[in-house]
Enzyme design. Structure first.
Site, PDB file in Angstrom:
ATOM      1  N   LYS A   1       0.871  -1.185   0.000  1.00  0.00           N
ATOM      2  CA  LYS A   1       0.000   0.000   0.000  1.00  0.00           C
ATOM      3  C   LYS A   1       0.896   1.218   0.000  1.00  0.00           C
ATOM      4  O   LYS A   1       2.041   1.162   0.435  1.00  0.00           O
ATOM      5  CB  LYS A   1      -0.883   0.030   1.251  1.00  0.00           C
ATOM      6  CG  LYS A   1      -2.153   0.818   1.082  1.00  0.00           C
ATOM      7  CD  LYS A   1      -3.213   0.009   0.361  1.00  0.00           C
ATOM      8  CE  LYS A   1      -4.557   0.660   0.369  1.00  0.00           C
ATOM      9  NZ  LYS A   1      -5.603  -0.273  -0.053  1.00  0.00           N
TER      10      LYS A   1
HETATM   11  P1  NAD Z   1     -12.924   7.523  -2.693  1.00  0.00           P
HETATM   12  O1  NAD Z   1     -11.866   8.548  -2.578  1.00  0.00           O
HETATM   13  O2  NAD Z   1     -13.489   7.221  -4.029  1.00  0.00           O
HETATM   14  O3  NAD Z   1     -14.137   7.865  -1.717  1.00  0.00           O
HETATM   15  C1  NAD Z   1     -13.924   8.091  -0.355  1.00  0.00           C
HETATM   16  C2  NAD Z   1     -15.209   8.588   0.271  1.00  0.00           C
HETATM   17  O4  NAD Z   1     -15.004   8.719   1.686  1.00  0.00           O
HETATM   18  C3  NAD Z   1     -15.639   9.968  -0.229  1.00  0.00           C
HETATM   19  O5  NAD Z   1     -17.029  10.000  -0.353  1.00  0.00           O
HETATM   20  C4  NAD Z   1     -15.166  10.886   0.881  1.00  0.00           C
HETATM   21  O6  NAD Z   1     -15.893  12.093   0.941  1.00  0.00           O
HETATM   22  C5  NAD Z   1     -15.445  10.021   2.095  1.00  0.00           C
HETATM   23  N1  NAD Z   1     -14.700  10.477   3.275  1.00  0.00           N
HETATM   24  C6  NAD Z   1     -13.420  10.905   3.358  1.00  0.00           C
HETATM   25  N2  NAD Z   1     -13.144  11.294   4.603  1.00  0.00           N
HETATM   26  C7  NAD Z   1     -14.266  11.106   5.326  1.00  0.00           C
HETATM   27  C8  NAD Z   1     -14.603  11.335   6.681  1.00  0.00           C
HETATM   28  N3  NAD Z   1     -13.712  11.833   7.532  1.00  0.00           N
HETATM   29  N4  NAD Z   1     -15.869  11.044   7.088  1.00  0.00           N
HETATM   30  C9  NAD Z   1     -16.776  10.540   6.233  1.00  0.00           C
HETATM   31  N5  NAD Z   1     -16.515  10.306   4.924  1.00  0.00           N
HETATM   32  C10 NAD Z   1     -15.268  10.590   4.488  1.00  0.00           C
HETATM   33  O7  NAD Z   1     -12.287   6.212  -2.021  1.00  0.00           O
HETATM   34  P2  NAD Z   1     -12.693   4.690  -2.272  1.00  0.00           P
HETATM   35  O8  NAD Z   1     -11.801   4.155  -3.314  1.00  0.00           O
HETATM   36  O9  NAD Z   1     -14.167   4.566  -2.402  1.00  0.00           O
HETATM   37  O10 NAD Z   1     -12.190   4.032  -0.890  1.00  0.00           O
HETATM   38  C11 NAD Z   1     -13.006   4.035   0.270  1.00  0.00           C
HETATM   39  C12 NAD Z   1     -12.529   2.947   1.217  1.00  0.00           C
HETATM   40  O11 NAD Z   1     -12.589   1.687   0.548  1.00  0.00           O
HETATM   41  C13 NAD Z   1     -11.101   3.076   1.726  1.00  0.00           C
HETATM   42  O12 NAD Z   1     -11.035   2.572   3.036  1.00  0.00           O
HETATM   43  C14 NAD Z   1     -10.320   2.164   0.801  1.00  0.00           C
HETATM   44  O13 NAD Z   1      -9.119   1.699   1.369  1.00  0.00           O
HETATM   45  C15 NAD Z   1     -11.335   1.053   0.622  1.00  0.00           C
HETATM   46  N6  NAD Z   1     -11.101   0.241  -0.582  1.00  0.00           N
HETATM   47  C16 NAD Z   1     -11.136   0.793  -1.822  1.00  0.00           C
HETATM   48  C17 NAD Z   1     -10.952  -0.014  -2.939  1.00  0.00           C
HETATM   49  C18 NAD Z   1     -11.043   0.510  -4.346  1.00  0.00           C
HETATM   50  O14 NAD Z   1     -11.014  -0.294  -5.281  1.00  0.00           O
HETATM   51  N7  NAD Z   1     -11.179   1.796  -4.574  1.00  0.00           N
HETATM   52  C19 NAD Z   1     -10.694  -1.384  -2.768  1.00  0.00           C
HETATM   53  C20 NAD Z   1     -10.709  -1.933  -1.478  1.00  0.00           C
HETATM   54  C21 NAD Z   1     -10.907  -1.100  -0.401  1.00  0.00           C
END
Ligand code: NAD
Length: 444
Positions: free
Chosen positions: A130
Site C-alpha cells: 500500500k
Molecule cells: P474515494 O476517494 O473514491 O471515496 C472516499 C469517500 O469517503 C468519499 O465520499 C469521501 O468524501 C469520504 N470520506 C473521506 N473522509 C471522510 C470522513 N472523515 N468522514 C466521512 N466520509 C469521508 O475512495 P474509495 O476508493 O471509495 O475508498 C473508500 C474505502 O474503501 C477506503 O477505506 C479504501 O481503502 C477502501 N477500498 C477501496 C478499494 C477501491 O477499489 N477503490 C478497494 C478496497 C478497499
C-alpha cells in the site's frame, strides 16, 4: 429529521465522540497494532510456527520518498510519498495508492499488511502493498495532480514494476491517476519495453489497458457478499434500509448495485457531512451529483444530519466505505442495523467490535467484503499480460464465483475453529502463507 430516527442519548448512552471524523480512539488510534493483534490471534488458531509469525508481523520494505512539484502559482512544494511492501512470497506486491491528508506511515503499514491477507484469502498470486501521498488532493488542480502523480511514480522508480509491485486506486485516486502513473512508468523503461509494462498498475481507464468492471468491482464485491449473507440468513433484501458512509468509488457503486436488489438508501455521509431521506435517495442521481460536484454537499433531496444522528438511524445494513477507525464503542452502541459490510479497510475498532458482537450485529470483514477490487485488478493484470480484452459479462461472472468461493472458505474455517468471520479470513490467509513457508523455509 424526524424524532423517531434520532438516536437515543441517555445517561447510559452518552453522546458520540466529539471528533467529527473518527471513533473515540481519535488520533491516537494505531491501525497497524490493531492489525498485528488480529495476526497474533489467528496465528494461535492455526498454530503458525513462530518464525513465520515473526516475519509476517512486519512489512518487508518501507519506502519513503520526498519529491518537489511546481504548483500552478509558480511556487515549489515538497511532498512525502510512501510505498509499503508487506510480503511477496505468494507473488508480486499488490495494493492501492491513497492520496489523503491524514494518511500516515502507520496507516500504510496496516493497509499493506491487510492486502497480503486479502490476496491470500482470494487465492490471488499476489502479495500485499500500500502507499500514497500525505496531502489533500481536493486542494489541487488537475494539472497539479498530474504533476504530483508523475513525480511520485518517477521517484518510486524500480521499486514498482508489473512483476514486482503493482499499484491500484484507493482513496483520493482513480482511473485517471493510474493512467498518469502507467504513462510515467512506461517512459522510464525505454521504447522497446514500453508496451510490455502496461500491467505496472491496475484500475486504469479502459482505453489505456483497463478492464471492464474494475471501476465498480469493489462495490460489486461488497454486494455479492451481502447477497450471499442474505441467502444464508434467509434475509429478504427487498425494501431493506441502507446506511452508507463514504460515497466515492466503493460506497456509491455498492449503494447503486444493492439498490438493484431492492434496498433503499436512507442516509449517506462523506467528508462534508451527512444527509437523511426517510423515503430513500435516488442512488443513481446522487452518484451523478457526487461525480459532478465532488461530494454530497448541497444535494437537494436530503435533510442535513450530524454524524451522531447518522449512526443511530434505524436501518438494516451499514456499509462503511470511507476511512478506518469509524465504528468505536460509542458508534457500536447506537447502530441499529443487523449487518455491517466493511467496504472500507478497518472501519470497526476491536473495542467497537466487542459491543457489536454483544448486540448481535454481524460483520462481513474488510478482507472479504472489499476484495472485489483487487480480484478484478488481477483480471486486468492477466488481460494486460495476454493482450486481451474480456467482456463485462466474463469479468462479472468470474468475480461472483471468486467472491462466493472465498465466502465459503471463510464460513468453513469459522465453523471448524469456532471463531468469528474476521479471524476466519485471517486464518484462511495465514494457512496459505504457512503452506508456502513450510515448503521453502527462508533464504539462505
Ligand atoms: P474515494 O476517494 O473514491 O471515496 C472516499 C469517500 O469517503 C468519499 O465520499 C469521501 O468524501 C469520504 N470520506 C473521506 N473522509 C471522510 C470522513 N472523515 N468522514 C466521512 N466520509 C469521508 O475512495 P474509495 O476508493 O471509495 O475508498 C473508500 C474505502 O474503501 C477506503 O477505506 C479504501 O481503502 C477502501 N477500498 C477501496 C478499494 C477501491 O477499489 N477503490 C478497494 C478496497 C478497499
Amino acid at each position: 429529521m424526524s424524532n423517531t430516527a434520532t438516536p437515543s442519548q441517555s445517561a447510559n448512552n452518552p453522546p458520540l465522540a466529539s471528533s467529527p471524523h473518527a471513533a473515540d480512539s481519535g488520533n491516537d488510534y494505531e491501525f497497524f497494532r490493531v492489525i498485528q493483534g488480529y495476526i497474533d490471534q489467528a496465528s494461535k488458531i492455526i498454530e503458525l510456527p513462530e518464525y513465520i509469525h515473526t516475519i509476517l508481523r512486519q512489512p518487508k520494505n518501507e519506502i519513503i520518498v520526498n519529491f518537489p512539484v511546481k504548483l500552478d502559482n509558480g511556487k515549489y512544494q515538497l511532498f512525502k510519498g510512501y510505498r509499503i511492501q508487506h510480503a511477496n512470497i505468494l507473488g508480486p506486491y499488490k495494493g492501492g495508492m491513497r492520496f489523503h491528508q491524514d494518511a500516515s506511515l502507520d496507516d500504510f503499514k496496516a493497509l499493506a499488511t491487510l492486502m497480503t491477507w486479502k490476496c491470500a484469502l482470494m487465492n490471488l498470486p499476489f502479495g500485499g502493498a500500500k502507499g500514497g501521498i500525505k496531502f489533500n488532493p481536493r486542494e489541487h488542480s488537475q494539472e497539479e495532480l498530474q504533476r504530483i502523480t508523475r513525480r511520485f511514480f518517477h521517484a518510486l522508480g524500480s521499486n514498482i514494476g508489473p512483476d514486482y509491485d503493482i499499484p491500484a486506486p484507493d482513496m483520493g485516486t482513480g482511473a485517471r491517476t493510474m493512467a498518469w502513473a502507467m504513462d510515467t512508468y512506461m517512459n522510464t523503461v525505454g521504447m522497446v519495453s514500453k508496451q510490455a509494462v502496461a500491467g505496472v498498475v491496475t484500475g486504469k481507464p479502459i482505453a489505456s489497458g483497463g478492464t471492464y468492471g474494475r471501476e465498480k468491482a469493489t462495490g460489486q464485491g461488497v454486494v455479492h457478499c451481502i447477497a450471499d449473507w442474505a441467502e444464508r440468513e434467509r434475509f429478504d433484501l427487498s425494501g431493506k434500509k441502507l446506511l452508507v458512509q463514504g460515497f466515492g468509488n466503493v460506497g456509491s457503486h455498492a449503494a447503486v448495485l444493492l439498490g438493484k436488489l431492492g434496498t433503499s438508501l436512507s442516509a449517506v455521509g462523506d467528508h462534508t457531512g451527512y444527509l437523511y431521506n426517510p423515503e430513500g435517495f435516488n442512488v443513481h442521481r446522487l452518484q451523478k451529483y457526487v461525480q459532478a460536484n465532488g461530494s454530497i454537499a448541497g444535494y437537494p433531496n436530503g435533510e442535513a444530519i450530524t454524524r451522531e444522528e447518522f449512526f443511530g438511524i434505524d436501518a438494516d445494513i451499514f456499509i462503511p466505505a470511507a476511512l478506518e477507525n469509524q465504528v468505536g464503542p460509542r458508534e457500536a452502541e447506537v447502530l441499529q442495523v443487523k449487518l455491517i459490510a466493511e467496504g472500507a479497510n478497518g472501519p470497526c475498532t476491536p473495542e467497537g467490535e466487542v459491543i457489536l458482537k454483544q448486540r448481535n450485529i454481524q460483520i462481513l470483514p474488510d478482507l472479504l467484503a472489499n476484495a472485489g477490487g483487487v480480484t478484478v485488478s488481477y483480471y486486468e493484470w492477466c488481460q494486460n499480460k495476454r493482450s486481451e480484452q474480456w467482456t463485462l459479462d466474463e469479468v462479472d461472472a468470474k468475480l461472483e464465483k471468486a467472491m462466493r468461493e472465498a465466502y465459503a472458505r471463510m464460513v468453513e474455517f469459522a465453523n471448524l475453529h469456532d471463531c468469528d468471520y474476521r479471524l476466519a479470513c485471517y486464518g484462511v490467509a495465514l494457512q496459505r502463507l504457512k503452506a508456502v513457508y513450510d515448503e521453502r523455509e527462508i533464504f539462505p
